[in-house]
Design an enzyme around this catalytic site. Structure first.
Site, PDB file in Angstrom:
ATOM      1  CG  ASP A 204      18.838  -6.924  -8.194  1.00 30.41           C
ATOM      2  OD1 ASP A 204      18.016  -5.872  -7.624  1.00 30.41           O
ATOM      3  OD2 ASP A 204      19.817  -6.383  -8.179  1.00 30.41           O
ATOM      4  CD  GLU A 267      15.646  -3.506  -8.900  1.00 27.73           C
ATOM      5  OE1 GLU A 267      15.744  -2.729  -7.447  1.00 27.73           O
ATOM      6  OE2 GLU A 267      16.537  -3.675  -8.624  1.00 27.73           O
ATOM      7  CG  HIS A 328      13.115  -5.695  -1.316  1.00 25.58           C
ATOM      8  ND1 HIS A 328      13.252  -5.890  -2.745  1.00 25.58           N
ATOM      9  CD2 HIS A 328      14.664  -5.202  -2.022  1.00 25.58           C
ATOM     10  CE1 HIS A 328      13.590  -5.957  -4.031  1.00 25.58           C
ATOM     11  NE2 HIS A 328      14.861  -5.564  -2.452  1.00 25.58           N
TER      12      HIS A 328
END
Length: 536
Positions: A204, A267, A328
């Site tokens: 992340d 990411e 998402h």
């Protein structure tokens, strides 16, 4: 021509993102869980998926739905037990599939034992595990850094008389990755899951992980407009993408290199030239820095063609490309570009060179679900009302069948379902040979059977207007992909190529198995794959 060398699973395979709260509930509490995912593995195997990436399942107060972790080596009871996890992993591997976990190293929950200790006093041994700073002489924040979720990035702590930095919610304090103890703790957490047999991590906000040592102010963003998120008032020049981040990524890579066939996906929302630096030097960085071009660019053939060429040209030697249509955090592809173009997008995703990542539900044409203001749960939407920034619409439960709650749960779903779930669901799509699910499955089967699509060379083909065209070539196989990204009829006659051959797959089913010759006449929203013949 592409050499016929062994490609690793994360290069030739297809990744499928599961948002666990919304995939399948097994116990009737309205929230998806690990046993639910296990129940649906046969579907994913039928679809042709090679690896599943599961968004966070760790213990968490759920201020940001699991991206605020309070224990990196546990399972949140909402999702099940560690035994449930072990059973799921075993079932995934039994089907020759892989499992990728979400790792959130930039920040923890403010309820993590590390932060509770850090916050307890200025001289606590873990004080330096987070970013604590004195106020300016006038009592204001140490600098002007903003939170992605709105407001200041600094939170005052009355007890110890200092500010701590949080790039996201105040309940998500950022770790101080300059501290070797933090690095060791996180690498040990990675090894915990790798020892269990997890096949890799999606990391992340990788580009956020380290901040400017001097804490310099971020400059104003000259392109900011009032309808944008408040975070975008400034350009995060000093709070993200610092040179030292690459050292941390290399160290993470070393951890995965202690194991066989593992992958690190980063990411990273950055321009291409900065993105590709995260591959590292001689491939010692992330295996796949996520390429979000198809999520962020206007749906325009000329712009996308130019960016594909720029991306292919910027990749370092042996850097493997990858592509993402949905996740998402962003509006669903069917909502962004419409259902007809979503079929074209599927063909684009699954025929470009590089690893494709699918977002659950996109394969059946799920669209954003309008969530009434009083039902919004996403903190990004709640913290910045009126800007339509909630991510809930793209996170609604998977639509499995026409039964109550779409077969997702026997309880009350944590987010409302689409009003059309009785028509748009897996069961109905499986019975319709012309559904978008049928197209996805055909594309995946074709990709798996044709090395030209999974590992072949990418060769751009000159096109104009709404048409995007390219070839995928491997040994004797030469496939031409032609996509009409507009809603008008489009003739296509490339200057340096005669599209002679057989149409082996089209978004318009009636076109398949027809011969292509000299000039193609593309219908609105049509994409096709042509096996070129080598005749002169």
């Amino acid at each position: 021509m592409a050499e016929d060398k062994k490609h690793l699973w994360w290069q030739s395979g297809i990744i499928y993102q599961i948002y666990p709260r919304s995939f399948q509930d097994s116990n009737g509490d309205g929230i998806g869980d690990l046993n639910g995912i296990r129940q649906r593995l046969d579907y994913l195997q039928w679809l042709g998926i090679d690896a599943i990436w599961i968004s966070p399942i760790y213990p968490s107060p759920m201020a940001d739905f699991g991206y605020d972790i309070s224990d990196y080596t546990g399972i949140h009871p909402l999702f099940g037990t560690m035994a449930d996890f072990d059973s799921l992993l075993e079932e995934v591997h039994r089907r020759d599939m892989k499992m990728i976990l979400d790792l959130v190293p930039n920040h923890t929950s403010d309820q993590h034992p590390w932060f509770l200790e850090s916050r307890s006093s200025k001289d606590n041994p873990k004080r330096d595990w987070y970013i604590w700073e004195d106020a300016k002489p006038d009592g204001s924040e140490p600098n002007n850094w903003l939170s992605v979720f709105g407001g200041s990035g600094w939170e005052w702590d009355e007890k110890t008389g200092q500010y701590y930095y949080h790039a996201f919610l105040k309940e998500q304090p950022d770790l101080n990755w300059r501290n070797p103890e933090v690095q060791k703790a996180m690498f040990d957490a990675m090894r915990f899951w790798l020892d269990k047999g997890v096949d890799g991590f999606r990391v992340d906000v990788m580009w956020h992980m380290i901040k400017d040592k001097l804490l310099r102010d971020n400059p104003p963003n000259p392109d900011y407009k009032p309808e944008m998120a408040t975070y975008e008032k400034l350009t995060p020049a000093f709070s993200t993408d610092q040179p030292e981040a690459h050292h941390l990524v290399r160290e993470m890579r070393k951890v995965t290199n202690e194991y066989q066939d593992r992958v690190i996906i980063g990411e990273i929302y950055l321009p291409i030239q900065k993105l590709v630096t995260y591959y590292g030097i001689n491939g010692n960085g992330a295996h796949l820095p996520f390429n979000f071009m198809l999520l962020t660019l206007p749906w325009n053939a000329r712009k996308i063609a130019a960016h594909i060429d720029e991306y292919e040209g910027a990749l370092p030697e042996n850097g493997w490309p990858n592509w993402v249509l949905g996740n998402h955090d962003k509006s669903r592809i069917a909502t962004r570009i419409g259902m007809e173009q979503a079929r074209v997008a599927a063909m684009l995703l699954l025929t470009l060179r590089g690893t494709p990542t699918l977002y659950y539900g996109d394969e059946i044409g799920m669209a954003d679900v309008p969530i009434p203001e009083e039902e919004i749960q996403d903190p990004q939407g709640l913290n910045m009302p009126g800007l339509n920034l909630s991510r809930d619409p793209a996170r609604t439960p998977m639509q499995w069948d026409a039964s109550e709650n779409a077969g997702f749960t026997t309880g009350k779903p944590w987010l409302r379902l689409a009003g059309n779930y009785k028509q748009v669901n897996v069961e109905a799509a499986k019975e319709n040979t012309e559904s978008i699910l049928a197209l996805y499955r055909q594309l995946i089967q074709l990709r798996r059977s044709e090395p030209a699509l999974s590992i072949g060379d990418y060769i751009p083909v000159q096109a104009e207007g709404d048409v995007l065209a390219y070839r995928r070539v491997h040994q004797e196989t030469d496939l031409l992909i032609v996509l009409n990204m507009g809603n008008n009829n489009c003739p296509f006659k490339p200057k340096y190529l005669t599209p002679k051959g057989q149409i082996i797959l089209s978004t318009e089913v009636k076109q398949e198995n027809h011969q292509a010759d000299e000039q193609l006449n593309l219908q609105p929203n049509e994409g096709m794959i042509i096996r070129l013949t080598n005749e002169d």
